[in-house]
Design a protein around this motif. Structure first.
Motif, PDB file in Angstrom:
ATOM      1  N   PRO A  44       0.751  -1.326   0.070  1.00 47.19           N
ATOM      2  CA  PRO A  44       0.048  -0.100  -0.153  1.00 47.19           C
ATOM      3  C   PRO A  44       0.800   1.234   0.345  1.00 47.19           C
ATOM      4  CG  PRO A  44       0.065  -0.859   2.138  1.00 47.19           C
ATOM      5  CD  PRO A  44       0.647  -1.947   1.430  1.00 47.19           C
ATOM      6  N   PRO A  45       0.370   2.483  -0.219  1.00 48.35           N
ATOM      7  CA  PRO A  45       1.088   3.614  -0.406  1.00 48.35           C
ATOM      8  C   PRO A  45       1.154   4.021   1.082  1.00 48.35           C
ATOM      9  CG  PRO A  45      -1.405   3.883  -0.782  1.00 48.35           C
ATOM     10  CD  PRO A  45      -1.076   2.419  -0.803  1.00 48.35           C
ATOM     11  N   HIS A  46       2.193   5.078   1.371  1.00 51.50           N
ATOM     12  CA  HIS A  46       2.291   5.601   2.760  1.00 51.50           C
ATOM     13  C   HIS A  46       2.956   4.595   3.681  1.00 51.50           C
ATOM     14  CE1 HIS A  46       0.476   8.977   1.174  1.00 51.50           C
ATOM     15  NE2 HIS A  46      -0.566   8.605   0.975  1.00 51.50           N
ATOM     16  N   ARG A  47       3.550   3.402   2.962  1.00 56.73           N
ATOM     17  CA  ARG A  47       4.148   2.331   3.944  1.00 56.73           C
ATOM     18  C   ARG A  47       5.212   1.917   3.209  1.00 56.73           C
ATOM     19  NH1 ARG A  47       0.427   3.937   6.690  1.00 56.73           N
ATOM     20  NH2 ARG A  47      -1.134   2.773   7.574  1.00 56.73           N
ATOM     21  N   VAL A  48       6.361   1.339   3.970  1.00 55.20           N
ATOM     22  CA  VAL A  48       7.408   0.724   3.375  1.00 55.20           C
ATOM     23  C   VAL A  48       7.162  -0.746   3.685  1.00 55.20           C
ATOM     24  CG1 VAL A  48       9.941   0.294   3.709  1.00 55.20           C
ATOM     25  CG2 VAL A  48       9.001   2.474   4.041  1.00 55.20           C
ATOM     26  N   THR A  49       7.066  -1.522   2.690  1.00 59.55           N
ATOM     27  CA  THR A  49       6.977  -3.093   2.732  1.00 59.55           C
ATOM     28  C   THR A  49       8.408  -3.755   2.590  1.00 59.55           C
ATOM     29  OG1 THR A  49       4.848  -2.948   1.766  1.00 59.55           O
ATOM     30  CG2 THR A  49       5.986  -5.127   1.688  1.00 59.55           C
ATOM     31  N   ALA A  50       8.845  -4.589   3.504  1.00 57.19           N
ATOM     32  CA  ALA A  50      10.086  -5.209   3.522  1.00 57.19           C
ATOM     33  C   ALA A  50       9.652  -6.501   3.039  1.00 57.19           C
ATOM     34  CB  ALA A  50      10.708  -5.023   5.010  1.00 57.19           C
ATOM     35  N   LEU A  51      10.767  -7.245   2.166  1.00 62.81           N
ATOM     36  CA  LEU A  51      10.711  -8.219   1.765  1.00 62.81           C
ATOM     37  C   LEU A  51      11.689  -9.224   2.372  1.00 62.81           C
ATOM     38  CD1 LEU A  51       9.982  -8.052  -2.125  1.00 62.81           C
ATOM     39  CD2 LEU A  51       8.205  -8.136  -0.045  1.00 62.81           C
ATOM     40  N   ILE A  52      11.357 -10.188   3.289  1.00 60.60           N
ATOM     41  CA  ILE A  52      12.387 -10.859   4.069  1.00 60.60           C
ATOM     42  C   ILE A  52      12.428 -12.301   3.563  1.00 60.60           C
ATOM     43  CG2 ILE A  52      12.399  -9.166   6.009  1.00 60.60           C
ATOM     44  CD1 ILE A  52      10.963 -11.082   7.689  1.00 60.60           C
ATOM     45  N   ILE A 217       7.229   2.527  -1.337  1.00 57.38           N
ATOM     46  CA  ILE A 217       8.455   1.865  -1.037  1.00 57.38           C
ATOM     47  C   ILE A 217       8.521   0.565  -0.779  1.00 57.38           C
ATOM     48  CG2 ILE A 217      10.703   1.886   0.213  1.00 57.38           C
ATOM     49  CD1 ILE A 217      10.480   4.719   0.628  1.00 57.38           C
ATOM     50  N   VAL A 218       9.311  -0.517  -1.471  1.00 54.11           N
ATOM     51  CA  VAL A 218       9.472  -1.958  -1.411  1.00 54.11           C
ATOM     52  C   VAL A 218      10.820  -2.270  -1.252  1.00 54.11           C
ATOM     53  CG1 VAL A 218       8.792  -4.189  -1.975  1.00 54.11           C
ATOM     54  CG2 VAL A 218       7.338  -2.356  -2.786  1.00 54.11           C
ATOM     55  N   ILE A 219      11.218  -2.810  -0.284  1.00 50.35           N
ATOM     56  CA  ILE A 219      12.532  -3.015  -0.058  1.00 50.35           C
ATOM     57  C   ILE A 219      12.857  -4.422   0.300  1.00 50.35           C
ATOM     58  CG2 ILE A 219      12.408  -2.277   2.454  1.00 50.35           C
ATOM     59  CD1 ILE A 219      15.341  -1.401   2.414  1.00 50.35           C
ATOM     60  N   VAL A 220      13.995  -5.150  -0.230  1.00 53.64           N
ATOM     61  CA  VAL A 220      14.534  -6.425   0.048  1.00 53.64           C
ATOM     62  C   VAL A 220      15.590  -6.323   0.834  1.00 53.64           C
ATOM     63  CG1 VAL A 220      15.708  -8.594  -0.654  1.00 53.64           C
ATOM     64  CG2 VAL A 220      13.667  -7.597  -1.821  1.00 53.64           C
ATOM     65  N   THR A 221      15.601  -6.748   2.212  1.00 55.83           N
ATOM     66  CA  THR A 221      16.671  -6.817   3.263  1.00 55.83           C
ATOM     67  C   THR A 221      16.789  -8.226   3.938  1.00 55.83           C
ATOM     68  OG1 THR A 221      17.566  -5.629   5.039  1.00 55.83           O
ATOM     69  CG2 THR A 221      15.021  -5.875   4.897  1.00 55.83           C
ATOM     70  N   HIS A 222      18.124  -8.440   4.104  1.00 59.09           N
ATOM     71  CA  HIS A 222      18.316  -9.728   5.016  1.00 59.09           C
ATOM     72  C   HIS A 222      18.867  -9.355   6.313  1.00 59.09           C
ATOM     73  CE1 HIS A 222      19.350 -11.707   1.133  1.00 59.09           C
ATOM     74  NE2 HIS A 222      18.808 -12.700   1.718  1.00 59.09           N
ATOM     75  N   ASN A 223      18.691  -7.774   6.680  1.00 60.83           N
ATOM     76  CA  ASN A 223      18.877  -7.365   8.033  1.00 60.83           C
ATOM     77  C   ASN A 223      17.424  -7.259   8.740  1.00 60.83           C
ATOM     78  OD1 ASN A 223      19.377  -5.530  10.222  1.00 60.83           O
ATOM     79  ND2 ASN A 223      21.317  -4.764   9.276  1.00 60.83           N
ATOM     80  N   MET A 224      17.463  -8.078   9.769  1.00 62.21           N
ATOM     81  CA  MET A 224      16.068  -8.156  10.463  1.00 62.21           C
ATOM     82  C   MET A 224      16.045  -6.895  11.065  1.00 62.21           C
ATOM     83  SD  MET A 224      14.531 -10.717   9.618  1.00 62.21           S
ATOM     84  CE  MET A 224      15.316 -10.068   7.998  1.00 62.21           C
ATOM     85  N   GLN A 225      16.991  -6.181  11.837  1.00 62.86           N
ATOM     86  CA  GLN A 225      16.877  -5.143  12.525  1.00 62.86           C
ATOM     87  C   GLN A 225      16.576  -3.933  11.411  1.00 62.86           C
ATOM     88  OE1 GLN A 225      19.621  -7.050  13.104  1.00 62.86           O
ATOM     89  NE2 GLN A 225      18.712  -8.107  14.772  1.00 62.86           N
ATOM     90  N   GLN A 228      12.824  -3.922  10.802  1.00 63.58           N
ATOM     91  CA  GLN A 228      11.827  -3.498  11.784  1.00 63.58           C
ATOM     92  C   GLN A 228      11.954  -1.984  11.905  1.00 63.58           C
ATOM     93  OE1 GLN A 228      13.754  -6.460  15.184  1.00 63.58           O
ATOM     94  NE2 GLN A 228      11.687  -6.324  15.756  1.00 63.58           N
ATOM     95  N   ARG A 229      13.122  -1.584  11.671  1.00 61.87           N
ATOM     96  CA  ARG A 229      13.321  -0.164  11.682  1.00 61.87           C
ATOM     97  C   ARG A 229      12.622   0.758  10.718  1.00 61.87           C
ATOM     98  NH1 ARG A 229      18.993  -1.235  12.845  1.00 61.87           N
ATOM     99  NH2 ARG A 229      19.508  -1.029  10.726  1.00 61.87           N
ATOM    100  N   VAL A 230      12.734   0.314   9.533  1.00 58.39           N
ATOM    101  CA  VAL A 230      12.163   1.055   8.304  1.00 58.39           C
ATOM    102  C   VAL A 230      10.594   0.798   7.679  1.00 58.39           C
ATOM    103  CG1 VAL A 230      14.633   1.271   7.529  1.00 58.39           C
ATOM    104  CG2 VAL A 230      13.459  -0.403   6.405  1.00 58.39           C
ATOM    105  N   SER A 231      10.282  -0.426   7.926  1.00 62.41           N
ATOM    106  CA  SER A 231       8.765  -0.886   7.246  1.00 62.41           C
ATOM    107  C   SER A 231       7.787  -1.096   8.169  1.00 62.41           C
ATOM    108  CB  SER A 231       9.374  -2.478   6.835  1.00 62.41           C
ATOM    109  OG  SER A 231       9.236  -3.273   7.761  1.00 62.41           O
ATOM    110  N   GLN A 232       6.640  -0.745   7.810  1.00 67.73           N
ATOM    111  CA  GLN A 232       5.224  -1.006   8.518  1.00 67.73           C
ATOM    112  C   GLN A 232       4.805  -2.308   8.106  1.00 67.73           C
ATOM    113  OE1 GLN A 232       6.255   2.155   6.566  1.00 67.73           O
ATOM    114  NE2 GLN A 232       7.083   2.426   8.581  1.00 67.73           N
ATOM    115  N   GLN A 233       5.266  -2.872   7.004  1.00 68.36           N
ATOM    116  CA  GLN A 233       4.744  -4.350   6.731  1.00 68.36           C
ATOM    117  C   GLN A 233       5.724  -5.238   6.393  1.00 68.36           C
ATOM    118  OE1 GLN A 233       1.167  -4.105   4.123  1.00 68.36           O
ATOM    119  NE2 GLN A 233       2.472  -4.789   2.528  1.00 68.36           N
ATOM    120  N   CYS A 234       5.586  -6.392   6.479  1.00 67.77           N
ATOM    121  CA  CYS A 234       6.842  -7.432   5.996  1.00 67.77           C
ATOM    122  C   CYS A 234       5.825  -8.592   5.371  1.00 67.77           C
ATOM    123  CB  CYS A 234       7.382  -7.902   7.145  1.00 67.77           C
ATOM    124  SG  CYS A 234       8.890  -6.986   7.794  1.00 67.77           S
ATOM    125  N   ALA A 235       6.784  -9.315   4.362  1.00 70.01           N
ATOM    126  CA  ALA A 235       6.185 -10.417   3.787  1.00 70.01           C
ATOM    127  C   ALA A 235       7.596 -11.523   4.041  1.00 70.01           C
ATOM    128  CB  ALA A 235       5.922 -10.126   2.195  1.00 70.01           C
TER     129      ALA A 235
END
Length: 274
Positions: A44-52, A217-225, A228-235
């Motif tokens: 969704p908009p106004h959210r950072v989605t992290a793909l972990i 924003i959609v971000i791929v990260t291997h850093n779990m911290q 947690q810091r940058v995203s509002q939702q995770c997949a």
């Protein structure tokens, strides 16, 4: 008159319209090898989605599908839909350049044009998209995008120096500024901090937090911290026992880390595998 002969006045970054990006039953192949299995996810908009998820589970492939980079591989194939505010970016009538202008990408390794000046690096996307602007508009655009990327104060007195002379963290923020210059509605980031020192990582993360109200924003990260810091939702993506990558669980970041519904998610976010 051709597009390249036209002076275009660009709206503000994001134009106040960050988009909803959604995939429905997306599967992907490289040749006969299936790498993703029926991924349905809303970003969704106004959210950072992290793909972990662990390496090799299809996160980066999925990210590249989101702006039609997957099809650059000759053996690649795709099924399902990728919807930008409800419109499939893979529809035959939609140009690939249009999709990539609306859905920008920042890669794991900073990739500014090394011999090109900082100023020209920011504007390079406009040239690739056939957009011309008046000099005053270009100057304003460069300042705006470098400010948005948290880099303006550091480089404003050396805009004509090569982008390749910047530090790694500065180069990555220059790449973010370059992506913003074409006014995307979505910004994809593939492990943007993996090669950066902690100070540069913090700067990029601050930039992400400031930008999320203007671009999805959609971000791929291997850093779990970092997730947690940058995203509002995770997949959470996982590929088990030779099966294609799939989403095990997705939801609000806090819930994914504090009270995941699947034991595999709990094991991964708490470092018990991966």
């Amino acid at each position: 008159m051709s597009l390249t002969d036209t002076t275009v006045e660009l709206p503000p970054v994001g134009a106040g319209r960050p988009a909803t990006l959604e995939t429905r039953d997306v599967s992907a192949w490289f040749g006969d090898h299936k790498v993703l299995e029926r991924v349905s996810l809303t970003m969704p908009p106004h959210r950072v989605t992290a793909l972990i998820g662990p390496s090799g589970c299809g996160k980066s492939t999925y990210l590249r599908i989101l702006n039609r980079m997957h099809e650059l591989v000759s053996s690649a194939a795709l099924a399902g839909e990728v919807l930008l505010d409800g419109e499939d970016i893979y529809d035959r009538g939609r140009r690939i350049t249009h999709a990539r202008r609306q859905i920008g990408m920042v890669f794991q390794k900073p990739n500014p044009f090394p011999a090109m000046s900082i100023y020209d690096n920011v504007l390079s996307g406009l040239k690739l998209n056939g957009i011309r602007a008046a000099r005053a508009d270009k100057d304003a655009l460069v300042e705006e995008c470098l400010t948005k990327a948290g880099l303006w104060k550091e480089v404003r007195d050396r805009l004509r120096q090569p982008g390749g002379a910047l530090s790694g963290g500065q180069q990555q923020r220059l790449c973010i500024a370059r992506s913003l210059a074409v006014r995307p509605r979505v910004l994809l980031m593939d492990e943007p901090c993996s090669a950066l020192d902690p100070t540069s990582t913090r700067r990029v993360e601050q930039t992400i937090g400031e930008l999320m109200h203007e671009v999805t924003i959609v971000i791929v990260t291997h850093n779990m911290q970092q997730a947690q810091r940058v995203s509002q939702q995770c997949a959470f993506f996982l590929a088990e026992h030779g099966t294609p990558g799939a989403v095990v669980e997705h939801g609000p970041t806090e819930a994914m880390f504090d009270s995941p519904q699947d034991e595999r998610t709990s094991d991964y976010v708490h470092g018990r595998f991966g």
